[in-house]
Enzyme design. Structure first.
Site: not given
Ligand code: GLN
Length: 472
Positions: A76, A151, A175
């Protein structure tokens, strides 16, 4: 084409059956083919290939590499990494190159894994759909008109698109698990402190955790096994289990599984509920003892989260002041103007909303009414979970009350967006491990089954998740 299990890939690379370079090139070509999903923000073209060649050479020379030899992965874009920028999907850090790497990435590399690319996220990990990214939303791999969740939407989409066998995510309020559930993959949030947060862009330090997104529970366990344990650079890290985390299925006979009443009451999509209840029936058929439990403060958890997390966010984001690093407005005439202009230009609307809410709930006069009250609720929630875990070994429920929603559907309705987190935030507030595994389909989209266990029971949680996964 599906990837083999991580274990098999590492074995094949180590025995010379396949080269690390071939695997890295395979990831690169899938990144190229799946560009329109916008899952990837940057590619480690140079370093990933260098590392792959180095690993291949060392294997030729008879060297042992490690348990993740040659396995490509995605990080990420809030993990600090070499070779690529680390943007947190924000203009604030658009051109930021980190001077060091996150501990989690270092540990994976030490076992031979190769970081091939960085994935899209909601700016600074604030969001549930990846629509808050400064670089455009990621599309859901199962249906391009839908969000992938957030997210860590880019990471979950990357695994679903088969770009790499695993991706790293962060989970402050869901997330990892929410996008895993929306994209039909496995997402594991470990016990708070089990994986070092060092070198990861901070969101809310008291709930931030790092974890893997994978296709199978076994893969998630292997990645955790490499990343977990104390780190001198993160004072909140805890000692890991001395045994390996292997994610081997265990018998459900006699396992006491609590079905959380509050998670199946009003507000949940009927089809999602049916998939979850079908799964519960299967667990029963395998010999698990199913017990209905109640955790009354769950109804307050979302409100509590959206006070405490913005408070921590407002504090953590204060370091982006246009002075030390990140975006700096060159037209500013003095320091105050520089702060204002840099922050106004660098942050997305959702970042600003959280800074404002956070500053408000921490300000004198409102602190007692909001922040302190939310802390009291958090303690109450912790106590209620502790009490329930005296009766049951695991808790089960949906990961989210809905399946992936349409892109654009909730962007102007923050409350609706926040409601996607209603079933995930408690595990973060309480610090317990939680996993989302694919449970079936509803509305033609994947449904995630969420399992939770007491703090430090990560091994057992992975094992029971592997058993349920096998049955699906
Ligand atoms: N969707 C939640 C939020 O917006 C969780 C975010 C996260 O876990 N990083 O706060």
């Amino acid at each position: 084409m599906n990837w083999d299990s991580i274990k098999k890939i590492a074995q094949d690379v180590s025995s010379g059956k396949v080269t690390a370079e071939e695997l890295v090139r395979r990831s690169f070509s899938i990144i190229d083919e799946t560009k329109d999903y916008n899952a990837i923000l940057s590619i480690s073209k140079h370093r990933a290939l260098e590392r792959a060649k180095d690993i291949d050479n060392r294997i030729k020379n008879g060297e042992k590499i490690g348990s993740l030899a040659g396995v490509p992965f995605i990080a990420k874009d809030n993990f600090l990494t070499f070779d690529t920028p680390t943007t947190a999907s924000s203009h604030m850090l658009e051109n930021f190159y980190a001077p060091y790497q996150a501990t989690a990435v270092e540990r994976l590399e030490a076992e031979g894994a190769i970081m091939v690319a960085k994935s899209n996220l909601d700016s600074f990990a604030h969001g549930s759909s990846t629509e808050n990214s400064a670089f455009g939303p990621t599309l859901n791999p199962i249906d391009k008109t839908k969000v992938p969740g957030g997210s860590s939407g880019g990471s979950a989409a990357s695994v679903a698109l088969k770009i790499a066998p695993f991706a790293l995510g962060t989970d402050t309020g869901g997330s990892i698990r929410l996008p895993a559930s929306f994209c039909g993959v496995v997402g594991f949030k470990p016990t708070y402190g089990l994986v070092s947060r060092y070198g990861v862009v901070a969101m809310a330090s008291s709930t931030d955790v790092i974890g893997p997104i994978t296709s199978t529970v076994e893969d998630a366990a292997l990645v955790l096994d490499v990343m977990s344990g104390k780190d001198q650079f993160d004072g909140t890290t805890i000692d890991r289990d001395t045994k390996t985390y292997d994610g081997k299925p265990m018998s459900l006979k006699g396992a006491k599984i609590g079905v959380v009443k509050e998670y199946l009451s009003s507000g949940i999509d009927k089809e999602v509920k049916k998939v979850i209840l079908d799964n519960v029936e299967k667990m029963k058929a395998q010999g698990a003892e199913i017990i209905e439990v109640s955790i009354p403060s769950i109804s307050l958890s979302l409100a509590c989260y959206y006070v405490l997390v913005p408070a921590e966010v407002s504090s953590n984001l204060s370091r982006y002041d246009g002075q030390r690093y990140g975006l700096s407005d060159a037209t500013a005439k003095n320091l105050d103007e520089s702060f204002e202009k840099s922050r106004a230009a660098g942050f997305e609307a959702e970042n600003k909303r959280r800074i404002m809410i956070g500053t408000y709930v921490l300000s004198s006069g409102y602190y007692d009414a909001y922040y302190k009250k939310a802390q009291i609720v958090r303690t109450k929630l912790i106590n209620e979970f502790e009490k329930v875990f005296k009766k049951v070994d695991f808790l089960v429920g949906p990961t989210a009350p809905m399946t992936a929603f349409a892109i654009g559907q909730n962007v102007h309705d923050q409350l609706q967006m926040y409601l996607a987190d209603i079933m995930t935030v408690s595990a973060n507030l309480v610090g317990i491990p939680s996993i989302s595994i694919p449970a079936g389909m509803a509305n033609n989209m994947p449904v995630g089954l969420q399992l939770m266990a007491p703090q430090k029971a990560d091994r057992a949680l992975l094992q029971i998740a592997a058993t349920i996964e096998e049955d699906n």
